[in-house]
Design a protein around this motif. Structure first.
Motif, PDB file in Angstrom:
ATOM      1  N   MET A  60      43.263  36.669  22.808  1.00 55.15           N
ATOM      2  CA  MET A  60      42.358  36.280  23.865  1.00 55.15           C
ATOM      3  C   MET A  60      42.474  37.313  24.976  1.00 55.15           C
ATOM      4  O   MET A  60      43.562  37.812  25.264  1.00 55.15           O
ATOM      5  CB  MET A  60      42.696  34.875  24.388  1.00 55.15           C
ATOM      6  N   LYS A  61      41.356  37.647  25.604  1.00 52.02           N
ATOM      7  CA  LYS A  61      41.355  38.699  26.608  1.00 52.02           C
ATOM      8  C   LYS A  61      40.936  38.150  27.973  1.00 52.02           C
ATOM      9  O   LYS A  61      39.950  37.422  28.091  1.00 52.02           O
ATOM     10  CB  LYS A  61      40.414  39.823  26.194  1.00 52.02           C
ATOM     11  N   ALA A  62      41.704  38.526  28.993  1.00 52.02           N
ATOM     12  CA  ALA A  62      41.392  38.166  30.371  1.00 52.02           C
ATOM     13  C   ALA A  62      41.058  39.428  31.152  1.00 52.02           C
ATOM     14  O   ALA A  62      41.731  40.454  31.010  1.00 52.02           O
ATOM     15  CB  ALA A  62      42.561  37.440  31.021  1.00 52.02           C
ATOM     16  N   LEU A  63      40.015  39.341  31.977  1.00 52.40           N
ATOM     17  CA  LEU A  63      39.628  40.450  32.838  1.00 52.40           C
ATOM     18  C   LEU A  63      39.861  40.048  34.289  1.00 52.40           C
ATOM     19  O   LEU A  63      39.295  39.063  34.767  1.00 52.40           O
ATOM     20  CB  LEU A  63      38.152  40.799  32.619  1.00 52.40           C
ATOM     21  N   PHE A  64      40.700  40.804  34.989  1.00 51.14           N
ATOM     22  CA  PHE A  64      40.913  40.632  36.422  1.00 51.14           C
ATOM     23  C   PHE A  64      40.051  41.677  37.125  1.00 51.14           C
ATOM     24  O   PHE A  64      40.323  42.880  37.040  1.00 51.14           O
ATOM     25  CB  PHE A  64      42.388  40.820  36.773  1.00 51.14           C
ATOM     26  N   LEU A  65      38.986  41.219  37.816  1.00 51.22           N
ATOM     27  CA  LEU A  65      37.973  42.122  38.346  1.00 51.22           C
ATOM     28  C   LEU A  65      37.931  42.054  39.874  1.00 51.22           C
ATOM     29  O   LEU A  65      37.757  40.984  40.458  1.00 51.22           O
ATOM     30  CB  LEU A  65      36.600  41.753  37.774  1.00 51.22           C
ATOM     31  N   GLY A  66      38.045  43.206  40.514  1.00 46.98           N
ATOM     32  CA  GLY A  66      38.015  43.298  41.967  1.00 46.98           C
ATOM     33  C   GLY A  66      39.402  43.513  42.531  1.00 46.98           C
ATOM     34  O   GLY A  66      40.410  43.263  41.869  1.00 46.98           O
ATOM     35  N   ASN A  67      39.482  43.959  43.775  1.00 50.74           N
ATOM     36  CA  ASN A  67      40.786  44.312  44.341  1.00 50.74           C
ATOM     37  C   ASN A  67      41.716  43.120  44.502  1.00 50.74           C
ATOM     38  O   ASN A  67      42.926  43.223  44.256  1.00 50.74           O
ATOM     39  CB  ASN A  67      40.604  45.013  45.691  1.00 50.74           C
ATOM     40  N   VAL A  68      41.178  41.947  44.905  1.00 47.60           N
ATOM     41  CA  VAL A  68      42.032  40.768  45.067  1.00 47.60           C
ATOM     42  C   VAL A  68      42.532  40.292  43.708  1.00 47.60           C
ATOM     43  O   VAL A  68      43.702  39.929  43.544  1.00 47.60           O
ATOM     44  CB  VAL A  68      41.281  39.638  45.795  1.00 47.60           C
ATOM     45  N   ALA A  69      41.657  40.310  42.717  1.00 47.43           N
ATOM     46  CA  ALA A  69      42.056  39.923  41.364  1.00 47.43           C
ATOM     47  C   ALA A  69      43.074  40.900  40.797  1.00 47.43           C
ATOM     48  O   ALA A  69      44.015  40.490  40.094  1.00 47.43           O
ATOM     49  CB  ALA A  69      40.835  39.837  40.455  1.00 47.43           C
ATOM     50  N   ALA A  70      42.909  42.188  41.093  1.00 48.75           N
ATOM     51  CA  ALA A  70      43.871  43.181  40.613  1.00 48.75           C
ATOM     52  C   ALA A  70      45.256  42.925  41.216  1.00 48.75           C
ATOM     53  O   ALA A  70      46.277  42.995  40.512  1.00 48.75           O
ATOM     54  CB  ALA A  70      43.388  44.583  40.957  1.00 48.75           C
ATOM     55  N   ASP A  71      45.310  42.631  42.511  1.00 51.49           N
ATOM     56  CA  ASP A  71      46.589  42.294  43.142  1.00 51.49           C
ATOM     57  C   ASP A  71      47.185  41.042  42.509  1.00 51.49           C
ATOM     58  O   ASP A  71      48.408  40.946  42.300  1.00 51.49           O
ATOM     59  CB  ASP A  71      46.397  42.063  44.640  1.00 51.49           C
ATOM     60  N   GLN A  73      45.938  39.280  26.272  1.00 52.04           N
ATOM     61  CA  GLN A  73      45.589  40.665  26.595  1.00 52.04           C
ATOM     62  C   GLN A  73      44.854  40.701  27.936  1.00 52.04           C
ATOM     63  O   GLN A  73      43.961  39.893  28.168  1.00 52.04           O
ATOM     64  CB  GLN A  73      44.706  41.262  25.506  1.00 52.04           C
ATOM     65  N   VAL A  74      45.247  41.619  28.786  1.00 53.39           N
ATOM     66  CA  VAL A  74      44.736  41.647  30.156  1.00 53.39           C
ATOM     67  C   VAL A  74      44.179  43.016  30.494  1.00 53.39           C
ATOM     68  O   VAL A  74      44.820  44.042  30.251  1.00 53.39           O
ATOM     69  CB  VAL A  74      45.853  41.271  31.156  1.00 53.39           C
ATOM     70  N   ASP A  75      42.968  43.032  31.059  1.00 56.45           N
ATOM     71  CA  ASP A  75      42.393  44.230  31.665  1.00 56.45           C
ATOM     72  C   ASP A  75      42.344  44.030  33.175  1.00 56.45           C
ATOM     73  O   ASP A  75      41.961  42.949  33.653  1.00 56.45           O
ATOM     74  CB  ASP A  75      40.974  44.478  31.147  1.00 56.45           C
ATOM     75  N   ILE A  76      42.720  45.059  33.923  1.00 57.04           N
ATOM     76  CA  ILE A  76      42.683  45.017  35.382  1.00 57.04           C
ATOM     77  C   ILE A  76      41.733  46.111  35.866  1.00 57.04           C
ATOM     78  O   ILE A  76      41.970  47.292  35.608  1.00 57.04           O
ATOM     79  CB  ILE A  76      44.078  45.235  35.994  1.00 57.04           C
ATOM     80  N   ILE A  77      40.679  45.705  36.549  1.00 50.11           N
ATOM     81  CA  ILE A  77      39.711  46.659  37.079  1.00 50.11           C
ATOM     82  C   ILE A  77      39.502  46.340  38.556  1.00 50.11           C
ATOM     83  O   ILE A  77      38.833  45.371  38.902  1.00 50.11           O
ATOM     84  CB  ILE A  77      38.378  46.604  36.303  1.00 50.11           C
ATOM     85  N   ALA A  78      40.098  47.158  39.404  1.00 52.50           N
ATOM     86  CA  ALA A  78      40.033  46.893  40.839  1.00 52.50           C
ATOM     87  C   ALA A  78      38.657  47.184  41.419  1.00 52.50           C
ATOM     88  O   ALA A  78      38.217  46.522  42.359  1.00 52.50           O
ATOM     89  CB  ALA A  78      41.102  47.721  41.563  1.00 52.50           C
ATOM     90  N   ASP A  79      37.976  48.167  40.873  1.00 53.12           N
ATOM     91  CA  ASP A  79      36.645  48.536  41.369  1.00 53.12           C
ATOM     92  C   ASP A  79      35.600  48.093  40.361  1.00 53.12           C
ATOM     93  O   ASP A  79      35.515  48.642  39.256  1.00 53.12           O
ATOM     94  CB  ASP A  79      36.568  50.054  41.562  1.00 53.12           C
TER      95      ASP A  79
END
Length: 350
Positions: free
Chosen positions: A28-39, A53-59
Motif C-alpha cells: 500500500m502506498k501513502a503520499l505525503f504532499l506539501g510542506n506540512v505533510a512532508a514535516d 510504502q511512503v512518498d514525500i513530496i514537499a512541493d
C-alpha cells in the motif's frame, strides 16, 4: 523533493467507521504532499507500519502523474483540480483541522476524509493571552517603558489603572473542542462565559448559557470579548458583518482564531479604524503567501497600521506540543486504515 521510504501511536476516541480487514503486510502506498505533510512524514515515519510504502513530496509542483496514480493514502492539507489524477486513493488524511483547501470533486467517490486535532490547548492559551495583553495594555506599557522609561501608567505617577479580565464577559462563537477549552480557562480567570453554537449544547463546564447561533445578536451586546472559534462553512461565512459589528460594545475586543472569511474583511477594517469596536486580535486572514509573494500582506487593508490590532500569522496553534499530538493522531489513523481498523476524525466522504 521526493523520497520513497518504508516506515508503527496514541489512540484517539472519536467518531469512526469500520473498514474491511486487510493484511498489514500487503503493498500500500501513502503520499505525503506539501510542506506540512512532508514535516509530518519525517516526524512519524518510525510509528508507521513498516510495510507501508511512503512518498514525500514537499512541493506539489513536483507531483508526477505516476506517483499520483499509484497513491492509496493521500496525506495533505491541499488538493487541487490541476493536480494529476489519483484514481486509487481510498483515504485522505488531512494534516490540519480544516479541509476547505481539499477539492473533493477531483477525488474518487466514497473516499473518507479525516482531519487532525491536538491544537485545542495551544489556541485556548492564545485566546487568554491576547485577552490579558489587551486588558492590561501590556504592549503599550512595555514598549513605552522600554523605549522612553515612561512611568506614566504606574502608581508612581498616579497613572490611570489598566484593566483585568476578572468579571468580564466572554462570548464564544463555536463551542467545539477549541471553544470548550477557552471556556474552561476563562472561567478559572473569573470571567463570565457565554457561548453561541450551531447545534444544541448544554451549559456547564464554565459556560453560563449557550445561545443558538441564530440568536447570536442577543449575545454580542453582552460581551467584553468575543472569541470566534467556530468551523468555517456556508453558515458561518461573513457571520460577523457590518451590522453585527455595531452590536458589539465599543470597548470590546474581537478575537479570531477560526477562519478569516467568517468576518467581513472590509467591515472589520472600517470598524477598527473608526472605533466602532475597541480592538481585535487576528490570527487568521483573508490572504496567504504563495510562491510569487512569500511575504504577502494578510489583507487588502492596512490592518498593520492600526494601533488597536494584535496581529499574528496563523500561528496560535503552532506549538511543539500541538505538533507532536497531531503527528500521533495522523500516524494512528494511517495505521488503522492499513490494518482495516475503524478510522477516527472522519469529517466527510467524497
Amino acid at each position: 523533493m521526493r523520497r520513497a521510504i518504508s516506515t508503527a501511536s496514541s489512540a484517539a476516541n472519536r467518531c469512526c467507521i469500520s473498514l474491511p480487514k486487510r493484511d498489514a503486510g500487503s503493498s500500500m502506498k501513502a503520499l505525503f504532499l506539501g510542506n506540512v505533510a512532508a514535516d509530518t512524514a519525517n516526524g512519524i515515519r518510525a510509528e508507521l507500519i513498516p510495510e507501508l510504502q511512503v512518498d514525500i513530496i514537499a512541493d506539489p509542483k513536483e507531483l508526477s502523474p505516476e506517483i499520483a496514480a499509484a497513491t492509496d493514502i493521500l496525506v495533505t492539507n491541499i488538493w487541487r483540480a490541476d493536480y494529476p489524477p489519483a484514481p486509487r486513493v481510498r483515504l485522505v488524511q488531512s494534516v490540519a483541522t480544516g479541509i476547505e483547501w481539499i477539492e473533493q470533486a477531483t477525488l474518487p467517490r466514497g473516499v473518507p476524509i479525516c482531519n487532525a486535532y491536538g491544537h485545542e490547548t495551544a489556541i485556548a492559551e492564545y485566546v487568554l493571552m491576547v485577552m490579558l495583553v489587551w486588558s492590561h495594555r501590556f504592549r503599550e506599557i512595555e514598549s513605552d517603558f522600554r523605549l522612553h522609561s515612561s512611568w506614566r501608567p504606574s502608581w508612581v505617577h498616579s497613572g490611570a489603572p489598566h484593566g483585568e479580565i476578572r468579571g468580564n464577559t466572554l462570548g464564544i462563537i463555536g463551542l467545539g473542542r477549541v471553544g470548550q477549552e477557552v471556556a474552561r480557562r476563562a472561567a478559572v480567570f473569573g470571567c463570565r462565559v457565554l457561548a453561541a453554537n450551531r447545534s444544541p449544547r448544554a451549559a456547564g463546564d464554565g459556560v453560563e448559557r449557550v445561545y443558538p447561533l441564530d440568536a447570536l445578536d442577543e449575545m454580542l451586546p453582552l460581551c467584553d470579548t468575543v472569541a470566534i472559534c467556530t468551523a468555517f462553512g456556508p453558515e458561518t461565512e461573513r457571520l460577523i458583518d457590518a451590522r453585527r459589528l455595531t452590536l458589539i460594545k465599543p470597548s470590546a475586543l474581537l478575537v479570531n482564531i477560526a477562519r478569516g472569511a467568517i468576518i467581513d474583511e472590509d467591515a472589520l477594517y472600517a470598524a477598527l479604524r473608526d472605533g466602532t469596536i475597541g480592538g481585535a486580535a487576528i490570527d487568521v486572514w483573508w490572504q496567504y503567501p504563495n510562491a510569487a509573494e512569500p511575504e504577502r500582506r494578510p489583507s487588502r487593508h492596512p490592518f498593520h497600521e492600526l494601533p488597536n490590532v494584535i496581529m499574528t500569522p496563523h500561528c496560535s496553534g503552532w506549538t511543539a506540543g500541538m505538533v507532536r499530538r497531531r503527528w500521533d493522531e495522523v500516524a494512528d489513523n494511517i495505521n488503522r486504515f492499513v490494518r482495516g481498523d475503524p478510522l477516527i476524525n472522519i469529517v466527510t466522504t467524497t
